[in-house]
Write a protein that holds these residues in place. Sequence first.
Motif, PDB file in Angstrom:
ATOM      1  N   SER A 182       0.770  -1.305  -0.011  1.00  0.00           N
ATOM      2  CA  SER A 182       0.038   0.070   0.092  1.00  0.00           C
ATOM      3  C   SER A 182       0.745   1.365   0.137  1.00  0.00           C
ATOM      4  O   SER A 182       0.494   2.202  -0.748  1.00  0.00           O
ATOM      5  CB  SER A 182      -0.877  -0.008   1.221  1.00  0.00           C
ATOM      6  N   LEU A 183       2.073   1.252   0.476  1.00  0.00           N
ATOM      7  CA  LEU A 183       3.104   2.263   0.473  1.00  0.00           C
ATOM      8  C   LEU A 183       3.484   2.676  -0.908  1.00  0.00           C
ATOM      9  O   LEU A 183       3.664   3.976  -1.266  1.00  0.00           O
ATOM     10  CB  LEU A 183       4.360   2.081   1.512  1.00  0.00           C
ATOM     11  N   THR A 184       3.785   1.632  -1.491  1.00  0.00           N
ATOM     12  CA  THR A 184       4.227   1.862  -2.891  1.00  0.00           C
ATOM     13  C   THR A 184       3.066   2.381  -3.980  1.00  0.00           C
ATOM     14  O   THR A 184       3.342   3.172  -4.676  1.00  0.00           O
ATOM     15  CB  THR A 184       4.705   0.486  -3.451  1.00  0.00           C
ATOM     16  N   GLY A 185       1.893   1.831  -3.472  1.00  0.00           N
ATOM     17  CA  GLY A 185       0.737   2.444  -4.323  1.00  0.00           C
ATOM     18  C   GLY A 185       0.478   3.783  -4.110  1.00  0.00           C
ATOM     19  O   GLY A 185       0.125   4.525  -4.865  1.00  0.00           O
ATOM     20  N   LEU A 186       0.580   4.269  -2.641  1.00  0.00           N
ATOM     21  CA  LEU A 186       0.454   5.623  -2.190  1.00  0.00           C
ATOM     22  C   LEU A 186       1.406   6.528  -2.855  1.00  0.00           C
ATOM     23  O   LEU A 186       1.049   7.652  -3.468  1.00  0.00           O
ATOM     24  CB  LEU A 186       0.468   5.601  -0.583  1.00  0.00           C
ATOM     25  N   ARG A 187       2.607   6.141  -3.055  1.00  0.00           N
ATOM     26  CA  ARG A 187       3.840   6.839  -3.493  1.00  0.00           C
ATOM     27  C   ARG A 187       3.385   7.087  -4.975  1.00  0.00           C
ATOM     28  O   ARG A 187       3.585   8.102  -5.626  1.00  0.00           O
ATOM     29  CB  ARG A 187       5.080   6.124  -3.405  1.00  0.00           C
ATOM     30  N   GLY A 188       2.808   6.024  -5.567  1.00  0.00           N
ATOM     31  CA  GLY A 188       2.410   6.021  -7.166  1.00  0.00           C
ATOM     32  C   GLY A 188       1.358   7.159  -7.411  1.00  0.00           C
ATOM     33  O   GLY A 188       1.479   8.240  -8.292  1.00  0.00           O
ATOM     34  N   ILE A 189       0.379   7.251  -6.493  1.00  0.00           N
ATOM     35  CA  ILE A 189      -0.658   8.040  -6.510  1.00  0.00           C
ATOM     36  C   ILE A 189      -0.307   9.697  -6.263  1.00  0.00           C
ATOM     37  O   ILE A 189      -0.659  10.616  -6.873  1.00  0.00           O
ATOM     38  CB  ILE A 189      -1.969   7.859  -5.246  1.00  0.00           C
TER      39      ILE A 189
ATOM     40  N   THR B 290       9.564  12.584   1.313  1.00  0.00           N
ATOM     41  CA  THR B 290      10.132  12.394   2.694  1.00  0.00           C
ATOM     42  C   THR B 290       9.178  13.208   3.681  1.00  0.00           C
ATOM     43  O   THR B 290       8.933  12.636   4.935  1.00  0.00           O
ATOM     44  CB  THR B 290      11.623  12.887   2.842  1.00  0.00           C
ATOM     45  N   ASP B 291       8.863  14.610   3.383  1.00  0.00           N
ATOM     46  CA  ASP B 291       8.078  15.260   4.462  1.00  0.00           C
ATOM     47  C   ASP B 291       6.763  14.695   4.375  1.00  0.00           C
ATOM     48  O   ASP B 291       6.110  14.668   5.577  1.00  0.00           O
ATOM     49  CB  ASP B 291       7.962  16.661   3.731  1.00  0.00           C
ATOM     50  N   LEU B 292       6.151  13.986   3.250  1.00  0.00           N
ATOM     51  CA  LEU B 292       4.988  13.148   3.630  1.00  0.00           C
ATOM     52  C   LEU B 292       5.067  11.584   4.295  1.00  0.00           C
ATOM     53  O   LEU B 292       4.075  11.096   4.272  1.00  0.00           O
ATOM     54  CB  LEU B 292       4.348  12.920   2.362  1.00  0.00           C
ATOM     55  N   ASN B 293       6.260  11.533   4.781  1.00  0.00           N
ATOM     56  CA  ASN B 293       6.395  10.250   5.513  1.00  0.00           C
ATOM     57  C   ASN B 293       6.092   9.116   4.818  1.00  0.00           C
ATOM     58  O   ASN B 293       5.668   8.042   5.340  1.00  0.00           O
ATOM     59  CB  ASN B 293       5.765  10.141   6.772  1.00  0.00           C
ATOM     60  N   ILE B 294       6.420   9.077   3.382  1.00  0.00           N
ATOM     61  CA  ILE B 294       6.341   7.767   2.654  1.00  0.00           C
ATOM     62  C   ILE B 294       7.430   7.409   1.824  1.00  0.00           C
ATOM     63  O   ILE B 294       7.648   6.605   0.873  1.00  0.00           O
ATOM     64  CB  ILE B 294       5.139   8.188   1.381  1.00  0.00           C
ATOM     65  N   PHE B 295       8.865   8.051   2.287  1.00  0.00           N
ATOM     66  CA  PHE B 295       9.820   7.486   1.789  1.00  0.00           C
ATOM     67  C   PHE B 295      11.044   7.931   2.957  1.00  0.00           C
ATOM     68  O   PHE B 295      11.113   8.982   3.458  1.00  0.00           O
ATOM     69  CB  PHE B 295      10.349   8.528   0.568  1.00  0.00           C
ATOM     70  N   GLU B 296      11.818   7.017   3.255  1.00  0.00           N
ATOM     71  CA  GLU B 296      12.834   7.149   4.102  1.00  0.00           C
ATOM     72  C   GLU B 296      14.122   7.864   3.526  1.00  0.00           C
ATOM     73  O   GLU B 296      14.674   7.670   2.477  1.00  0.00           O
ATOM     74  CB  GLU B 296      13.469   5.766   4.697  1.00  0.00           C
ATOM     75  N   PRO B 297      14.649   8.783   4.330  1.00  0.00           N
ATOM     76  CA  PRO B 297      15.747   9.513   3.847  1.00  0.00           C
ATOM     77  C   PRO B 297      17.036   8.828   3.394  1.00  0.00           C
ATOM     78  O   PRO B 297      17.624   9.195   2.282  1.00  0.00           O
ATOM     79  CB  PRO B 297      16.235  10.307   5.021  1.00  0.00           C
TER      80      PRO B 297
END
Length: 309
Positions: free
Chosen positions: A14-21, A42-49
């Motif tokens: 679901s994290l991968t899908g959210l990044r796509g959207i 990163t700011d949206l908390n969907i990707f680690e630095p």
Amino acid sequence: MFKPADKSELNQVSLTGLRGIVLLGLLIEAPRSLKEIREIFTDLNIFEPEHSDDILRIDINTLKASGCEITKANAKTGFKYRLLKHPFSLNILKDEIHVIKKAYKKIKDSSNIELILKYDELFKKLAEYIDDSEAKETLRGLSVLKTFDTEFIQDLIEDCRQNRTLRLSYRTPQAKDDSQKEVCAHRIVFQNDKIYLYGFDLIRKKSVVLNIKRIGAILARFSGSSKVEIEYTTVKFFLKNFGVTGIEENEVILENRDDGYIIEGRYYNDFLAAQRILSFGANCTVLEPQEFREKIIQKLINMRNVYNE
């Protein structure tokens, strides 16, 4: 546009899908560099630095695989990914636009200026998500406000809300040059595909109706409008065999008769009252006040003389 995600509610899929959207939304909004995408994710908390840019490239390729057309990020594009086309756009057919046009034509005449502005914004938004250039232009052309400066209209509406006095330049149909007016702004009215500023002219000491397309410029705005008492024009008239649904909100039926109605109307000034009375043609007879009745009679005589020349 997006709010930070709560990753406790997301698994890896679901994290991968959210990044796509989110990525699709970002590219629809504007071209983006890999660095910009990383920072926003990163700011949206969907990707680690500490994660690799390769994950972002995979996300971009996933969008391409789903039918999106995205340019490469190179010197020619300012090292930004640009979305050219995507399969999620609206597809409105010509027949459907024709139906929208017919519906809009029916409802716009009974709409106030706020609603007319919302329709204008709706057509613009729909056009943004349509790929077909002809359909896009047709939708944009539906709005009665297509030749108006909508920001100027919004400013005037706010002036009325704040009860401001406006110093403005205005050109009447007869004048060659603009004249200056100081007007207490009362309301903006949409009528017969035109937009009017209703106000009180502090110089002439009378209520006025100004076509906003004839306003050259707002020269100054003053908060806390002068207190003025609007003298409305009240007219009692007989209307022969006319549907009750045709009366305006400022008009009331005083008496029903077999051959028509006695109606009393309250209008912003003599000009609007005369316009309304003359719009009924031979079906309308002014009963009172006598002074206004004589004005209408004189207007009709003048009109007859014009056609007899």
